[in-house]
Design a protein around this motif. Structure first.
Motif, PDB file in Angstrom:
ATOM      1  N   ASP A  42       0.850  -1.193   0.000  1.00 19.12           N
ATOM      2  CA  ASP A  42       0.000   0.000   0.000  1.00 19.12           C
ATOM      3  C   ASP A  42       0.890   1.249   0.000  1.00 19.12           C
ATOM      4  O   ASP A  42       0.977   1.984   0.977  1.00 19.12           O
ATOM      5  N   ALA A  43       1.539   1.476  -1.134  1.00 21.53           N
ATOM      6  CA  ALA A  43       2.523   2.552  -1.224  1.00 21.53           C
ATOM      7  C   ALA A  43       1.882   3.936  -1.148  1.00 21.53           C
ATOM      8  O   ALA A  43       2.460   4.858  -0.558  1.00 21.53           O
ATOM      9  N   MET A  44       0.693   4.112  -1.713  1.00 22.40           N
ATOM     10  CA  MET A  44       0.064   5.432  -1.714  1.00 22.40           C
ATOM     11  C   MET A  44      -0.251   5.888  -0.290  1.00 22.40           C
ATOM     12  O   MET A  44       0.004   7.043   0.082  1.00 22.40           O
ATOM     13  N   SER A  45      -0.778   5.004   0.538  1.00 25.53           N
ATOM     14  CA  SER A  45      -1.045   5.361   1.935  1.00 25.53           C
ATOM     15  C   SER A  45       0.254   5.647   2.679  1.00 25.53           C
ATOM     16  O   SER A  45       0.311   6.528   3.544  1.00 25.53           O
ATOM     17  N   GLY A  46       1.290   4.918   2.333  1.00 21.57           N
ATOM     18  CA  GLY A  46       2.592   5.166   2.949  1.00 21.57           C
ATOM     19  C   GLY A  46       3.127   6.538   2.612  1.00 21.57           C
ATOM     20  O   GLY A  46       3.600   7.265   3.497  1.00 21.57           O
ATOM     21  N   TRP A  47       3.044   6.916   1.341  1.00 19.94           N
ATOM     22  CA  TRP A  47       3.523   8.243   0.942  1.00 19.94           C
ATOM     23  C   TRP A  47       2.678   9.352   1.561  1.00 19.94           C
ATOM     24  O   TRP A  47       3.206  10.397   1.971  1.00 19.94           O
ATOM     25  N   LEU A  48       1.376   9.157   1.645  1.00 19.63           N
ATOM     26  CA  LEU A  48       0.507  10.167   2.268  1.00 19.63           C
ATOM     27  C   LEU A  48       0.811  10.320   3.753  1.00 19.63           C
ATOM     28  O   LEU A  48       0.855  11.443   4.279  1.00 19.63           O
ATOM     29  N   THR A  49       1.025   9.213   4.436  1.00 18.39           N
ATOM     30  CA  THR A  49       1.362   9.265   5.859  1.00 18.39           C
ATOM     31  C   THR A  49       2.703   9.952   6.077  1.00 18.39           C
ATOM     32  O   THR A  49       2.851  10.796   6.970  1.00 18.39           O
ATOM     33  N   LEU A  50       3.666   9.609   5.272  1.00 19.13           N
ATOM     34  CA  LEU A  50       4.989  10.223   5.391  1.00 19.13           C
ATOM     35  C   LEU A  50       4.937  11.716   5.094  1.00 19.13           C
ATOM     36  O   LEU A  50       5.507  12.530   5.840  1.00 19.13           O
ATOM     37  N   GLY A  51       4.237  12.097   4.035  1.00 20.46           N
ATOM     38  CA  GLY A  51       4.134  13.512   3.686  1.00 20.46           C
ATOM     39  C   GLY A  51       3.404  14.322   4.746  1.00 20.46           C
ATOM     40  O   GLY A  51       3.820  15.428   5.098  1.00 20.46           O
ATOM     41  N   ALA A  52       2.321  13.781   5.284  1.00 21.39           N
ATOM     42  CA  ALA A  52       1.571  14.491   6.320  1.00 21.39           C
ATOM     43  C   ALA A  52       2.391  14.630   7.591  1.00 21.39           C
ATOM     44  O   ALA A  52       2.372  15.686   8.245  1.00 21.39           O
ATOM     45  N   SER A  53       3.145  13.603   7.938  1.00 17.81           N
ATOM     46  CA  SER A  53       3.987  13.668   9.136  1.00 17.81           C
ATOM     47  C   SER A  53       5.082  14.724   8.989  1.00 17.81           C
ATOM     48  O   SER A  53       5.318  15.524   9.891  1.00 17.81           O
ATOM     49  N   LEU A  54       5.744  14.712   7.857  1.00 21.30           N
ATOM     50  CA  LEU A  54       6.817  15.692   7.637  1.00 21.30           C
ATOM     51  C   LEU A  54       6.284  17.117   7.544  1.00 21.30           C
ATOM     52  O   LEU A  54       6.889  18.052   8.075  1.00 21.30           O
ATOM     53  N   TYR A  55       5.140  17.296   6.876  1.00 19.15           N
ATOM     54  CA  TYR A  55       4.550  18.625   6.767  1.00 19.15           C
ATOM     55  C   TYR A  55       4.172  19.170   8.146  1.00 19.15           C
ATOM     56  O   TYR A  55       4.464  20.322   8.462  1.00 19.15           O
TER      57      TYR A  55
END
Length: 77
Positions: A42-55
């Motif tokens: 589930d790469a898309m959820s992973g990228w969204l989680t990572l981006g939201a955390s960093l932002y």
């Protein structure tokens, strides 16, 4: 510059340090979850989680630093 300005900056500096430590722990927990998301496919959820955390991390850190800079600028005249 009087003592009250230094005291406010000191306490705000302690708040920033504690915030930074808490965010690093939260980011490491989020990265564990992201790694699990990538492994399961589930790469898309992973990228969204990572981006939201960093932002969130960068936004809140910048907000705290802006308040610290405001105190220092006001205190120096």
């Amino acid at each position: 510059m009087n003592y009250q300005d230094f005291e406010s900056a000191w306490y705000l500096g302690l708040m920033i340090t504690s915030f930074f430590a808490i965010m690093l722990v939260g980011l490491s927990m989020a990265l564990r979850r992201v790694r699990r998301l990538f492994v399961t496919g589930d790469a898309m959820s992973g990228w969204l989680t990572l981006g939201a955390s960093l932002y969130t991390f960068v936004f809140l850190l910048a907000l705290c630093l802006a308040m610290l800079i405001l105190l220092v600028v006001r205190g120096s005249g």
